[in-house]
Write a protein that holds these residues in place. Structure first.
Motif, short mmCIF file in Angstrom:
data_model
loop_
_atom_site.label_atom_id
_atom_site.label_comp_id
_atom_site.label_asym_id
_atom_site.label_seq_id
_atom_site.Cartn_x
_atom_site.Cartn_y
_atom_site.Cartn_z
N SER A 172 25.93 -21.76 -18.26
CA SER A 172 25.87 -20.62 -17.34
C SER A 172 26.02 -21.09 -15.91
CB SER A 172 24.53 -19.89 -17.49
OG SER A 172 23.46 -20.74 -17.06
N LEU A 227 17.97 -20.90 -21.12
CA LEU A 227 18.88 -20.92 -19.98
C LEU A 227 18.48 -21.98 -18.96
CD1 LEU A 227 19.15 -17.07 -19.57
CD2 LEU A 227 21.10 -18.58 -19.98
N TRP A 279 22.27 -14.96 -14.54
CA TRP A 279 22.96 -16.03 -15.28
C TRP A 279 24.22 -15.44 -15.89
CZ3 TRP A 279 17.88 -15.21 -14.87
CH2 TRP A 279 17.02 -16.30 -14.62
N PHE A 293 24.23 -15.40 -25.85
CA PHE A 293 24.41 -15.34 -24.39
C PHE A 293 25.89 -15.13 -24.12
CE2 PHE A 293 25.19 -17.76 -20.36
CZ PHE A 293 24.61 -16.82 -19.51
#
Length: 532
Positions: free
Chosen positions: A276, A486, A242, A500
Motif C-alpha cells: 500500500s 497494513l 491506505w 485489500f
C-alpha cells in the motif's frame, strides 16, 4: 466481488492485558525486599504472593468466561434474527471498565459487524420484488413468492423482518442462467468471451514457442482514486488512508509510482504481502476528501501448463510451511475433509489432486456476488455449504482443499482490468515442484464452464485448463497473502480484514466504512512498449 465491507485490528499483548486486571501490579511488587541486587520474598510474603496470583488467575478466568459467554449469546441472538438484542448485550458488556484492549475491540467489532450485515441486506420483500420487475420479463407475484420459498435469494431475518441481499437480482441470473432470456436489458457476452479466448490462445502459443512461462509483456498506466464522502470525518480531522499498489513478482515488474494526491507518509516495500501507499490528509468541510496514486507497471502473460508426470512430491522446505496449515478462513472442518476425500480419493500426485479440486469447483460452484468478508466466520466453509461464492470465496475453498492434501497454497489479489470488465478480483497460487509457484484462478474455471456460453465446448475447456497454471495480462496484484496487517497498522478496525483492494480509511480511532467512501481505478495500456 463484494458489495460493501468490514474487519478488526487492535494492539495489546500480554503486558497490556495483565496491567488491566486489578491486583496484578500489587502482586508483582508486594512483599519484596532487595538484597545484593536480587529480589527475595519472606514466607508470609510468598504466601500472600501465591494467594494474590491465585486470585488473579481466578479473575482472569472469570473475565474470559464472561466475555466468551456474551459473544456466544450475541451470536445466538444474531443467528435468530434478534439484532437489537445482540447489540444491547454487547454494549452492556462494554461497560466493564476492566476489559483489556483486545477483548474490548472484539466486542466493539461484533457491534459493528451487526451494522455491516444490515447494510448488506437493504431490501424488504416488497422492495426486492420492485427491483425484479425492472429486471425480469413478465415476472408475477406468484412466481416471486415461489422463488423466495425455494431460497433463491440470500436473506436474513433482522428484528422481525425478512431482509434481502443488495445483489439479489444479479445473483439470480448467476445461479439460474436459464433465466437469461428474460433478462432486462439483454446481456450479450459474445465480445467478452471471444476476447478471453483470444488472450488465452496468444499467451499459450507464445509460452510454448519460447519455452518459458512469462511472455508477451504489456505496460499499464493506472490511476487509483478514493474519495471520503462529506461528513465521513469531522472537518479538519486527519484522515488516514491506505491505497493498494502493485507488488513485485516475476510476472509483474517495472513498478513506478508517478503521482500522489499528497506526499505519502509511507510506502510499503515491494515484497510486502499487502502493499500500500499511506496518506494523511485533513477532511474538508462539506466536501469529499480525495486520495490518489498514479503508477505504471509491466505485466507478462503467464502459462506453465504443468504436466502431472513431471511433478515431484512437495519438498520439505521451511519456507513452504506457512502455506500448508490452517489459517483464517482456511479451516480443516469435517465437511471439507469429507469433500477432499470425495474428490481426490486415493490420488497421490499433487498436480492431479489440485486439478481435480479446480475442476470440481468449476463444475459444482456457482458464481455469486458476496456479502462482506468481515461478516463471515469461515469463508471456505461458507462457499462449500452454499454451493456458490465470489472469486475470493472460491479461491479460499480451493486453497483449503489443497492444504488439506499437503499442497502449498497462498492468496493473491488486487484488480482484474480485463477490457470492459474491470473489477476487484482474487485468485491464488499453488506450489508444484519443480515448477515452483503457479497461478490458479478458480473463478475463471467457473466462468469458462458455466457462463462463457457463446464459445464452443472445446474453447471453454481450453480457457478452464489455461487458468490452472496460467494468467492473462489484466491483473494488478497487490497482495500475496490474505488477512495481513497494513503498513502502518490501522488504529481502528478494518473494513475488510481478509482482502485489500478498495483501500482502507480511518480518522482517530474510528474506521471509515465502505459506505462512507468511493473507490475507482482507471487504466490504459501504454503503447510505447514495456519497461522491464
Amino acid at each position: 466481488m463484494r458489495i460493501k465491507s468490514v474487519s478488526v485490528s487492535g494492539n495489546g499483548g500480554p503486558e497490556a492485558e495483565r496491567l488491566a486486571v486489578p491486583g496484578w501490579r500489587a502482586w508483582s511488587v508486594f512483599g519484596t525486599r532487595k538484597k545484593s541486587g536480587s529480589v527475595l520474598l519472606d514466607r508470609n510474603s510468598r504466601l500472600t504472593c501465591a494467594a494474590t496470583l491465585l486470585l488473579f488467575l481466578v479473575m482472569s478466568t472469570l473475565v474470559f468466561a464472561a466475555e466468551t459467554d456474551v459473544l456466544q449469546e450475541a451470536e445466538r441472538l444474531e443467528e435468530s434474527g434478534r439484532f437489537r438484542q445482540a447489540a444491547t448485550a454487547l454494549t452492556a458488556a462494554l461497560q466493564d471498565q476492566t476489559l483489556a484492549g483486545p477483548k474490548r475491540k472484539s466486542l466493539e467489532f461484533e457491534i459493528d459487524r451487526l451494522a455491516r450485515i444490515r447494510l448488506d441486506f437493504p431490501y424488504s420483500k416488497d422492495e426486492l420484488f420492485a427491483e425484479l420487475k425492472k429486471s425480469v420479463v413478465d415476472i408475477t407475484g406468484d412466481e416471486f413468492e415461489s422463488w423466495v420459498k425455494e431460497g433463491r435469494f440470500d436473506s436474513r431475518e433482522i428484528d422481525g423482518e425478512l431482509r434481502f441481499m443488495g445483489s439479489s437480482v444479479s445473483n439470480l441470473f448467476f445461479r439460474y442462467p436459464e433465466l437469461n432470456p428474460r433478462r432486462i436489458p439483454v446481456k450479450d457476452t459474445t465480445a467478452l468471451d471471444k476476447a478471453h479466448y483470444e488472450a488465452v490462445v496468444a499467451i499459450k502459443k507464445a509460452a510454448l514457442a519460447e519455452k518459458k512461462p512469462y511472455v508477451l509483456p504489456k505496460r499499464f498506466h493506472m490511476t487509483m482514486t478514493v474519495r471520503a464522502k462529506p461528513g465521513a470525518a469531522p472537518a479538519d480531522a486527519i484522515i488516514r488512508a491506505w491505497l493498494p499498489i502493485p507488488r513485485e513478482y516475476p510476472f509483474q515488474s517495472g513498478i513506478e509510482l508517478l503521482e500522489f494526491s499528497s506526499t505519502p507518509k509511507e510506502i510499503a516495500p515491494p515484497d510486502s504481502p499487502i502493499r500500500s501507499v499511506y496518506f494523511e490528509q485533513p477532511a474538508r468541510k462539506d466536501q469529499p476528501t480525495e486520495f490518489k496514486v498514479v503508477y505504471e507497471y509491466t505485466k507478462s502473460g503467464v502459462y506453465f501448463g504443468p504436466e502431472a508426470a513431471r511433478v515431484l512430491s512437495c519438498p520439505n522446505d521451511p519456507a513452504l510451511k506457512p502455506y500448508l496449515g490452517e489459517a483464517p478462513h482456511i479451516v480443516f472442518t469435517p465437511e471439507l475433509r469429507a469433500l477432499s476425500q470425495q474428490i481426490a480419493g486415493g490420488e497421490t500426485n499433487d498436480c492431479v489432486k489440485a486439478k481435480k479440486f479446480y475442476e470440481w469447483i468449476a463444475g459444482n460452484i456457482k458464481y455469486s456476488y458476496a456479502i462482506e468478508y468481515s461478516t463471515i466466520r469461515n469463508i471456505s466453509e461458507y462457499c462449500r455449504a452454499h454451493g456458490y461464492g465470489d472469486c475470493g470465496q472460491e479461491a479460499l475453498l480451493f486453497m483449503t482443499l489443497c492444504r488439506l492434501n499437503g499442497i502449498p497454497a497462498r492468496w493473491q489479489s488486487g484488480w482484474d482490468t480485463f477490457p470492459n470488465a474491470t473489477t476487484i478480483h482474487d485468485w491464488c497460487e499453488i506450489y508444484l515442484a519443480p515448477y515452483g509457484w503457479i497461478p490458479v484462478d478458480p473463478y475463471m474455471g467457473i466462468y469458462a464452464m458455466r457462463y462463457a456460453t457463446t464459445l464452443k465446448d472445446e474453447q471453454r475447456r481450453e480457457i478452464r485448463d489455461f487458468f490452472f497454471g496460467g494468467q492473462d495480462w489484466y491483473r494488478m496484484a497487490a497482495n500475496s497473502e490474505h488477512s495481513q496487517t497494513l503498513t502502518p497498522p490501522k488504529h481502528s478496525m478494518r473494513s475488510d480484514d481478509v482482502d485489500f483492494q478498495r483501500g482502507e480509511l480511518e480518522w482517530g480511532e474510528h474506521n471509515i466504512y465502505f459506505n462512507q467512501y468511493s473507490h475507482h481505478l482507471d487504466w490504459k495500456e501504454v503503447k510505447s512498449g514495456p519497461k522491464e
